[in-house]
Design a protein around this motif. Sequence first.
Motif, mmCIF file in Angstrom:
data_model
loop_
_atom_site.group_PDB
_atom_site.id
_atom_site.type_symbol
_atom_site.label_atom_id
_atom_site.label_comp_id
_atom_site.label_asym_id
_atom_site.label_seq_id
_atom_site.Cartn_x
_atom_site.Cartn_y
_atom_site.Cartn_z
ATOM 1 N N UNK A 170 0.855 -1.194 0.000
ATOM 2 C CA UNK A 170 0.000 0.000 0.000
ATOM 3 C C UNK A 170 0.883 1.232 0.000
ATOM 4 N N UNK A 171 1.179 1.765 -1.190
ATOM 5 C CA UNK A 171 2.175 2.838 -1.290
ATOM 6 C C UNK A 171 1.574 4.231 -1.393
ATOM 7 N N UNK A 172 0.268 4.353 -1.399
ATOM 8 C CA UNK A 172 -0.362 5.667 -1.448
ATOM 9 C C UNK A 172 -0.921 6.036 -0.093
ATOM 10 N N UNK A 173 -1.309 7.272 0.095
ATOM 11 C CA UNK A 173 -1.939 7.706 1.345
ATOM 12 C C UNK A 173 -1.090 7.411 2.557
ATOM 13 N N UNK A 174 -1.595 6.548 3.443
ATOM 14 C CA UNK A 174 -0.893 6.191 4.680
ATOM 15 C C UNK A 174 0.439 5.524 4.378
ATOM 16 N N UNK A 185 13.018 -2.138 -0.182
ATOM 17 C CA UNK A 185 13.426 -3.082 -1.229
ATOM 18 C C UNK A 185 12.267 -3.646 -2.036
ATOM 19 N N UNK A 186 11.022 -3.487 -1.563
ATOM 20 C CA UNK A 186 9.866 -3.997 -2.300
ATOM 21 C C UNK A 186 8.680 -3.074 -2.089
ATOM 22 N N UNK A 187 7.922 -2.861 -3.163
ATOM 23 C CA UNK A 187 6.721 -2.029 -3.127
ATOM 24 C C UNK A 187 5.576 -2.841 -3.698
ATOM 25 N N UNK A 188 4.405 -2.725 -3.084
ATOM 26 C CA UNK A 188 3.244 -3.454 -3.567
ATOM 27 C C UNK A 188 2.024 -2.546 -3.510
ATOM 28 N N UNK A 189 1.351 -2.408 -4.664
ATOM 29 C CA UNK A 189 0.116 -1.633 -4.720
ATOM 30 C C UNK A 189 -0.674 -2.080 -5.929
ATOM 31 N N UNK A 190 -2.003 -2.124 -5.797
ATOM 32 C CA UNK A 190 -2.845 -2.538 -6.917
ATOM 33 C C UNK A 190 -3.010 -1.421 -7.941
ATOM 34 N N UNK A 211 13.693 -0.723 -5.829
ATOM 35 C CA UNK A 211 12.768 -1.643 -5.168
ATOM 36 C C UNK A 211 12.027 -2.493 -6.192
ATOM 37 N N UNK A 212 11.788 -3.755 -5.838
ATOM 38 C CA UNK A 212 10.974 -4.625 -6.689
ATOM 39 C C UNK A 212 9.526 -4.168 -6.587
ATOM 40 N N UNK A 213 8.809 -4.277 -7.697
ATOM 41 C CA UNK A 213 7.418 -3.842 -7.728
ATOM 42 C C UNK A 213 6.494 -5.054 -7.846
ATOM 43 N N UNK A 214 5.416 -5.010 -7.062
ATOM 44 C CA UNK A 214 4.430 -6.079 -7.069
ATOM 45 C C UNK A 214 3.033 -5.470 -7.109
ATOM 46 N N UNK A 215 2.128 -6.148 -7.799
ATOM 47 C CA UNK A 215 0.728 -5.749 -7.806
ATOM 48 C C UNK A 215 -0.065 -6.580 -6.786
ATOM 49 N N UNK A 216 0.450 -7.766 -6.456
ATOM 50 C CA UNK A 216 -0.222 -8.697 -5.557
ATOM 51 C C UNK A 216 0.730 -9.041 -4.397
ATOM 52 N N UNK A 217 0.320 -8.733 -3.166
ATOM 53 C CA UNK A 217 1.214 -8.975 -2.025
ATOM 54 C C UNK A 217 1.450 -10.464 -1.794
ATOM 55 N N UNK A 218 0.567 -11.322 -2.270
ATOM 56 C CA UNK A 218 0.795 -12.758 -2.120
ATOM 57 C C UNK A 218 2.029 -13.191 -2.910
ATOM 58 N N UNK A 219 2.205 -12.621 -4.080
ATOM 59 C CA UNK A 219 3.402 -12.915 -4.878
ATOM 60 C C UNK A 219 4.645 -12.312 -4.211
ATOM 61 N N UNK A 246 -8.468 -5.704 3.697
ATOM 62 C CA UNK A 246 -7.315 -6.427 3.162
ATOM 63 C C UNK A 246 -6.216 -6.572 4.202
ATOM 64 N N UNK A 247 -6.257 -5.750 5.204
ATOM 65 C CA UNK A 247 -5.179 -5.679 6.194
ATOM 66 C C UNK A 247 -4.956 -7.008 6.907
ATOM 67 N N UNK A 248 -6.027 -7.696 7.281
ATOM 68 C CA UNK A 248 -5.891 -8.937 8.046
ATOM 69 C C UNK A 248 -5.159 -10.015 7.252
#
Length: 127
Positions: A48-52, A67-72, A87-95, A114-116
């Motif tokens: 979650x790289x926007x807002x908070x 080192x890693x960023x993840x955001x849809x 930093x590596x970029x990811x769209x899905x935090x599971x990956x 999604x937080x839980x």
Amino acid sequence: MTSKPITRRQFNRRTLKVAGAAVAASFAAPAFLRGRNLNNKLDIAIIGTGGRGAADTGPIAATENIVALCDVSSDVMGAAAAKFPGAKKYKDFRKMFDDSADFDAVVIAVPEHTHALATMMAIKNAK
């Protein structure tokens, strides 16, 4: 020699000191147990790289490695990626958690629904 009884106030002060030392040790122990020098920077992943997430990332980046960023959202990800090009970029935090050996800790800044799931994956991966 007889010792004086400990007052409630003295007991509370001692308890706080011991508890504070235990908390400090718990933060230092994981890095020590992984064989890291405590002076080394941690490798951090951001979910979650926007807002908070953007607000949290600034102070963290001052002292640690991002080192890693993840955001849809590709727009939000683009702004974060510009700040952290390595930093590596990811769209899905599971990956991202599939590559969890690449980072030491994770900042989770996503909505409650999604937080839980992200938090449980972080815990299962010892982050």
